[in-house]
Design an enzyme around this catalytic site. Structure first.
Site, PDB file in Angstrom:
ATOM      1  N   PHE A  23      30.097  34.143  45.538  1.00  0.00           N
ATOM      2  CA  PHE A  23      30.328  35.462  44.943  1.00  0.00           C
ATOM      3  C   PHE A  23      31.283  35.310  43.757  1.00  0.00           C
ATOM      4  O   PHE A  23      32.275  34.591  43.867  1.00  0.00           O
ATOM      5  CB  PHE A  23      31.005  36.390  45.954  1.00  0.00           C
ATOM      6  CG  PHE A  23      30.145  36.791  47.121  1.00  0.00           C
ATOM      7  CD1 PHE A  23      29.259  37.852  47.002  1.00  0.00           C
ATOM      8  CD2 PHE A  23      30.248  36.132  48.343  1.00  0.00           C
ATOM      9  CE1 PHE A  23      28.482  38.253  48.101  1.00  0.00           C
ATOM     10  CE2 PHE A  23      29.475  36.525  49.435  1.00  0.00           C
ATOM     11  CZ  PHE A  23      28.594  37.585  49.305  1.00  0.00           C
ATOM     12  N   GLY A  24      31.042  35.992  42.666  1.00  0.00           N
ATOM     13  CA  GLY A  24      32.057  36.017  41.605  1.00  0.00           C
ATOM     14  C   GLY A  24      31.502  36.117  40.206  1.00  0.00           C
ATOM     15  O   GLY A  24      30.455  35.556  39.891  1.00  0.00           O
ATOM     16  N   ASP A  45      38.879  41.138  38.599  1.00  0.00           N
ATOM     17  CA  ASP A  45      38.434  40.264  39.692  1.00  0.00           C
ATOM     18  C   ASP A  45      37.752  39.019  39.097  1.00  0.00           C
ATOM     19  O   ASP A  45      36.718  38.553  39.592  1.00  0.00           O
ATOM     20  CB  ASP A  45      37.498  40.992  40.666  1.00  0.00           C
ATOM     21  CG  ASP A  45      37.270  40.203  41.954  1.00  0.00           C
ATOM     22  OD1 ASP A  45      37.908  39.148  42.132  1.00  0.00           O
ATOM     23  OD2 ASP A  45      36.448  40.644  42.781  1.00  0.00           O
ATOM     24  N   ASP A  78      43.087  38.095  49.476  1.00  0.00           N
ATOM     25  CA  ASP A  78      41.835  38.439  48.773  1.00  0.00           C
ATOM     26  C   ASP A  78      40.801  37.313  48.801  1.00  0.00           C
ATOM     27  O   ASP A  78      41.116  36.138  48.716  1.00  0.00           O
ATOM     28  CB  ASP A  78      42.092  38.817  47.328  1.00  0.00           C
ATOM     29  CG  ASP A  78      40.804  39.256  46.633  1.00  0.00           C
ATOM     30  OD1 ASP A  78      40.317  40.338  46.958  1.00  0.00           O
ATOM     31  OD2 ASP A  78      40.287  38.488  45.807  1.00  0.00           O
ATOM     32  N   ASN A 130      43.907  32.643  46.766  1.00  0.00           N
ATOM     33  CA  ASN A 130      42.875  31.858  47.469  1.00  0.00           C
ATOM     34  C   ASN A 130      42.560  30.558  46.732  1.00  0.00           C
ATOM     35  O   ASN A 130      41.435  30.249  46.388  1.00  0.00           O
ATOM     36  CB  ASN A 130      41.606  32.682  47.742  1.00  0.00           C
ATOM     37  CG  ASN A 130      40.887  33.162  46.488  1.00  0.00           C
ATOM     38  OD1 ASN A 130      41.477  33.232  45.425  1.00  0.00           O
ATOM     39  ND2 ASN A 130      39.609  33.472  46.625  1.00  0.00           N
TER      40      ASN A 130
HETATM   41  O1  DOR Z   1      33.229  38.033  44.110  1.00  0.00           O
HETATM   42  C1  DOR Z   1      34.278  37.642  44.584  1.00  0.00           C
HETATM   43  N1  DOR Z   1      34.761  36.414  44.309  1.00  0.00           N
HETATM   44  N2  DOR Z   1      34.940  38.437  45.432  1.00  0.00           N
HETATM   45  C2  DOR Z   1      36.017  37.999  46.108  1.00  0.00           C
HETATM   46  O2  DOR Z   1      36.560  38.769  46.843  1.00  0.00           O
HETATM   47  C3  DOR Z   1      36.489  36.613  45.956  1.00  0.00           C
HETATM   48  C4  DOR Z   1      36.090  36.049  44.673  1.00  0.00           C
HETATM   49  C5  DOR Z   1      36.283  34.553  44.591  1.00  0.00           C
HETATM   50  O3  DOR Z   1      37.368  34.074  44.915  1.00  0.00           O
HETATM   51  O4  DOR Z   1      35.351  33.868  44.143  1.00  0.00           O
END
Ligand code: DOR
Length: 441
Positions: free
Chosen positions: A328-329, A310, A155, A97
């Protein structure tokens, strides 16, 4: 005197899940970038005192986001590689991604070549399942594989259409490459930031139930059965997802799964501690304690066979947005190894040999790497760990450009003290080597 250099790693506890060895009596020789039985006569020997340390074959983190090309303010292949080396990781699989999405052979090759030029960690690119990860048209999986894609995934997004997933899984069988799905029914999670539980209600944050994950995991498992395809479930976190996995195992479907370290160490009560700080915002979200316990049990039972970070770095300014708008992340590469020790080995839940399989033989199988650990003749990729060192997570000390983690301030046990890739030290005592000095052999 010959000019030949040899490294002797002496006195450590060698834990090698590939050969099922856990031994205090094995020294490791490294000659010309490979594991050797003994040094050539007359070699110049550099000895490393590994007493009190664990000596592990290359640790693989099979789920990272390096944001390169396209979002290099979040992370680059170089900064991500440095973070990996710092965290004791010798190989990563990078999610597609990026911007643009890694959905062409040229982009897969670019990621691979860039990783080799940086030369700090082995990079196995993951290609997209669908064009632009838009879910409408299958990417050219055959050519992506030829270019070096080790797996396929959209993903960040699920493969929403069952018909598309069926097609992808059918190809996976013939291509001998796994489909990694981010399972999430977006019609249930749309607009949600966190798990639907007590913490979400107390904070008034938009939330979604874990059923949204489990529903798609069940679908994927059933499609794996229908097609005979090869499925890997990314970051499973819901209790009912594990039941689907157990069903797949009973029916001998070709299904594997990974857990993320933050889901092992934290539950959704972390939200109450961090309040509206978006360090806890991750997808899938932190789950209730009952799901965390189920996940730990699934790891112990061998149902979940991989731990992967992740690693999803974002810029500080992005994570500083109000919770609902923040991305998110979590940045996980520099804590994953210690998280695994703290969550699984230290409490005695798993033996060291079984736990390290989750970052060695487990991901090796999913990516089809066929390596043999620290067997003679293998590339000298290894990590030395001080298993008893306690340290406090300080994201300011990360090499990653992303400093966002809810593990900040936590005390973890065990730390990598050296990483070697292709016979070359990429990190020693927390100091990461400069990139691009020499290519990985
Ligand atoms: O928390 C996440 N961040 N979950 C994901 O599935 C993608 C990822 C992102 O690319 O930032």
């Amino acid at each position: 005197m010959s000019d030949m250099q040899a490294i002797l790693i002496r006195g450590g506890r060698v834990i090698d899940p590939y050969r099922q060895i856990d031994s205090h009596d094995e020294d490791v020789w490294v000659v010309e970038g490979r594991v050797a039985k003994a040094p050539p006569t007359g070699a110049d020997v550099m000895e490393v005192d590994a007493r009190g340390l664990w000596v592990l074959p290359r640790l693989i983190d099979m789920h990272v986001h390096f944001r390169d090309p396209g979002q290099t303010w979040k992370e680059t292949i170089e900064t991500g590689s440095r973070a990996a080396a710092h965290g004791g990781i010798g190989a990563v699989a990078t999610m597609p991604n990026t911007v643009p999405v890694t959905d062409t052979p040229e982009l897969v090759e670019w990621v691979k070549n860039r990783g080799e030029a940086v030369g700090l960690v082995r990079i196995f690119p993951i290609g997209a399942v669908t064009v632009g990860s838009q879910g409408e048209e299958l990417a050219d999986l055959f050519r992506l594989k030829q270019a070096g894609a080790r797996a396929f995934s959209d993903d960040g997004l699920p493969v929403a259409s069952s018909r598309m997933m069926r097609a992808a899984l059918t190809y996976s069988r013939d291509l001998e490459r796994v489909i990694i799905n981010h399972a999430e029914d977006r019609s249930l999670t749309d607009g949600a930031s966190v798990h639907e539980g007590l913490a979400a209600h107390r904070l008034g944050l938009p939330a979604a139930p874990e059923t949204a994950e489990a529903m798609m995991v069940w679908r994927d498992v059933l499609l794996a059965g229908l097609t005979g395809g090869w499925l890997h479930l990314a970051h499973v976190s819901a209790r009912e997802s594990l039941e689907a996995l157990s069903y797949a195992r009973q029916h001998q479907y070709r299904v594997t799964a990974e857990a993320a370290p933050h889901h092992l160490l934290l539950n959704d009560e972390a939200l109450l501690r961090w309040q509206y700080d978006s360090v806890t915002k991750v997808n899938p979200p932190l789950r209730p304690e009952s799901s965390r316990q189920a996940l730990l049990k699934a790891l112990k039972q061998g149902l979940v066979n991989v731990v992967a970070s992740d690693h999803a770095p974002h810029h500080l300014d992005e994570k500083a947005l109000p919770y609902v708008q923040a991305p998110f992340g979590i940045s996980g590469l520099e804590t994953i190894l210690s998280a695994l020790i703290t969550a699984l080995i230290e409490p005695g839940l798993m033996t060291a040999l079984d736990a390290w399989a989750l970052m060695t033989t487990g991901p090796d199988q999913v990516l089809g790497l066929h390596s043999q650990g620290l067997a003679e003749g293998e590339p000298a990729d290894l990590t030395l760990i001080n298993p008893t060192r306690k340290w406090q997570v300080d994201p300011a000390a990360f090499y990653s450009l992303g400093h966002n983690t809810p593990l900040a301030g936590m005390k973890l046990t065990g730390q990598a003290v050296a990483t070697m890739v292709g016979g070359r030290w990429t990190m020693r005592e927390g100091e990461v080597a400069y990139a691009g000095l020499s290519e990985i052999s």
